[in-house]
Design an enzyme around this catalytic site. Structure first.
Site, PDB file in Angstrom:
ATOM      1  CD  GLU A 294      -1.709   2.282   1.875  1.00 32.31           C
ATOM      2  OE1 GLU A 294      -1.544   3.312   1.170  1.00 32.31           O
ATOM      3  OE2 GLU A 294      -1.608   2.267   3.100  1.00 32.31           O
ATOM      4  CB  CYS A 328      -1.662   6.586   2.630  1.00 31.10           C
ATOM      5  SG  CYS A 328      -2.338   5.376   3.765  1.00 31.10           S
TER       6      CYS A 328
END
Length: 544
Positions: A294, A328
């Site tokens: 990720e 994020c």
């Protein structure tokens, strides 16, 4: 140990504590903060259950008070990497054969320890070492990590119990989810203690052993996680902790023939470099490594003219500036119709005036410091360029101070050009860029949103008009792996919104779901025939 034990109870999300003034949890946490703040610690490597002191030291400081030393950590070299890989290989023999119920019990115990006696310790470590306010620490270091350690055993149980639907009479078909052969490299980021705890333990739950490289700016909380897992009963060598330089450790970590997988969260550039290294080494591995990552995000909030302006402004402030935008999933760009912009702008700027910024020890501060000097310089460069750019107006913030801590005020940029730099590039800081579009350009602006960024992690759409919601959802199908309707694009909850994105944002293997756990197994299909054939001839061979 598969001896008819009861099924793991259906997990529930850990309740978030409020830490209200005068509450017992607030008093207890403040005492722990003072204890940790007044005690310098020394963090060793953890290899095969042994503490290793290398003598090469890195500092652990408070980002909001960078003159305050929390302690030092020992940095690993290439020789320590080899020792850790060897320890992981040795531990794999027994751990890979340990019944899944026993492996699950370690994480379930860890969850209970974190929910109880370890909660203050890990929350305080996260607040001091990563500059998170009490709420951001609580939902991360406590609640989300507890959820990972409760939900993942439940998901694993389901995977192991999912067997072939049919076995013809005289046969028995079954499947086995084997651990991967070799070790898994877990490379974790600074911004979420829960991710740092989940990336090593998800593969461990499935019978793998791990070499863990934490971010240098979060070694402090990583060490407490390692100690907590030891107390929970994790055997020596199953988890090996290697703080240190990514450049020193990384290449060697990926070059060993026994690499079985990589569980990564961090920057897109680092992940792509790691993938390239694995590709270059592909012929040397005993098996093809599993790559789960990720990475970055340039997450959007897209508003339709029918959106509630108050809800939209609130989502922008929370989504962009909680934990200084160092998520994020943080809202980094927004598209707002011209008819709605005056109301949204007024509320957003008015609310920002009431936002306090400062030390985590003052619980009234909503915003704290960014993680380190490098982040401060990188973020400020974007803000400084916007101040001087004819394509942008800085309408809030635009002020920074690093004298005492790495503080950057929540900054809002109004971009005249929808492809202005801060609308496109990941900044990873408290910077929100807004493009105001004409109401009649809704469909065209949706296409713009879909194509502006290479990332596809999270995104949100605000609208009361259901037709607009449907249109936006369709147009942005591949623009976000986690898609929110009338809510901020942050705050995914384990068991509710499995997390991950596509495009340049990662492999979308959804942490907090069975899909992620599957990546750390290799299925074996087993067919047993009770009375096997003793003659090769089939009926069709007979004479007509």
């Amino acid at each position: 140990m598969h001896n008819g034990r009861a099924r793991i109870p259906l997990p529930e999300n850990e309740p978030v504590r409020a830490y209200a003034p005068g509450s017992p949890e607030k008093v207890s946490l403040k005492a722990q903060l003072e204890t940790l703040r007044s005690t310098e610690i020394e963090v060793p490597l953890l290899i095969g259950g042994k503490r290793v002191h290398t003598g090469a030291l890195g500092k652990m400081v408070c980002p909001h008070d960078h003159g305050h030393l929390l302690g030092n950590y020992h940095m690993a070299g290439n020789e320590h990497l080899q020792q850790a890989v060897s320890a992981a290989r040795d531990a794999w023999h027994d751990w890979s054969r340990t019944p899944w119920e026993a492996r699950a019990a370690v994480l379930l115990r860890a969850a209970e320890l974190l929910a109880g006696p370890w909660r203050d310790r890990l929350n305080a470590a996260t607040m001091l070492g990563q500059s998170k306010n009490v709420f951001q620490a609580e939902i991360d270091a406590a609640c989300e990590l507890i959820d990972f350690w409760r939900f993942n055993p439940h998901y694993a149980q389901g995977l192991y119990q999912d067997q072939p639907m049919y076995s013809p009479r005289g046969t028995w078909n079954s499947t086995q989810h084997r651990p991967l052969e070799g070790y898994v490299a877990a490379v974790t980021p600074f911004n979420f203690t829960s991710i740092a705890g989940n990336l090593p333990t998800a593969p461990i739950l499935m019978g793998n052993t791990v070499v863990w490289k934490p971010a240098s700016s979060s070694v402090y909380s990583a060490w407490f996680i390692a100690e907590l897992l030891e107390e929970a009963g994790l055997p020596a060598g199953v988890l090996n902790l290697l703080p240190g330089s990514g450049r020193v450790i990384g290449d060697a970590l990926l070059a060993d023939e026994n690499l079985a997988g990589v569980h990564f969260t961090g920057s897109t550039a680092v992940f792509q470099r790691m993938w390239g290294n694995i590709g270059a080494n592909i012929a040397r591995y005993k098996s093809y490594p599993r790559i789960v990552g990720e990475t970055g995000g340039k997450d959007f909030v897209f508003a339709h003219a029918s959106a509630c302006p108050e809800a939209l402004a609130t989502a922008l402030l929370r989504g962009a500036f909680e934990y200084q935008g160092q998520k994020c999933s943080a809202a980094s760009r927004a598209y707002i119709p011209r008819s709605l912009w005056p109301q949204v702008k007024n509320k957003l700027l008015a609310d920002l005036k009431s936002v306090k910024m400062g030390d985590v020890l003052d619980f009234s501060n909503f915003v704290n410091a960014v993680i380190d000097k490098h982040a401060f310089d990188t973020i400020w460069r974007y803000v400084a360029e916007a101040i001087d750019s004819p394509d942008a107006d800085v309408i809030a913030g635009g002020v920074a101070n690093e004298e005492h801590g790495y503080f950057i005020e929540p900054t809002v940029i109004e971009a005249r050009n929808p492809r202005y730099t801060t609308m496109c590039e990941e900044i990873f800081g408290p910077v929100l860029t807004i493009f105001v579009y004409e109401d009649t350009d809704f469909a065209e602006t949706l296409k713009l949103c879909d194509t502006t960024s290479p990332y596809a992690l999270t995104g949100a759409v605000f609208a009361r008009d259901r037709a607009a919601v449907l249109q936006a959802s369709e147009a942005l199908t591949h623009a976000a792996g986690n898609f929110y309707i009338n809510d901020k694009p942050t705050g995914a909850v384990v068991g509710q919104q499995p997390f991950g994105g596509g495009r340049a944002s990662g492999t979308n293997d959804k942490a907090g779901s069975p899909l992620n756990l599957l990546r750390w197994t290799s299925m074996r299909t087993i067919k047993e025939t009770f009375v096997p054939a003793t003659d090769y001839r089939y009926p069709f061979l007979g004479e007509s």
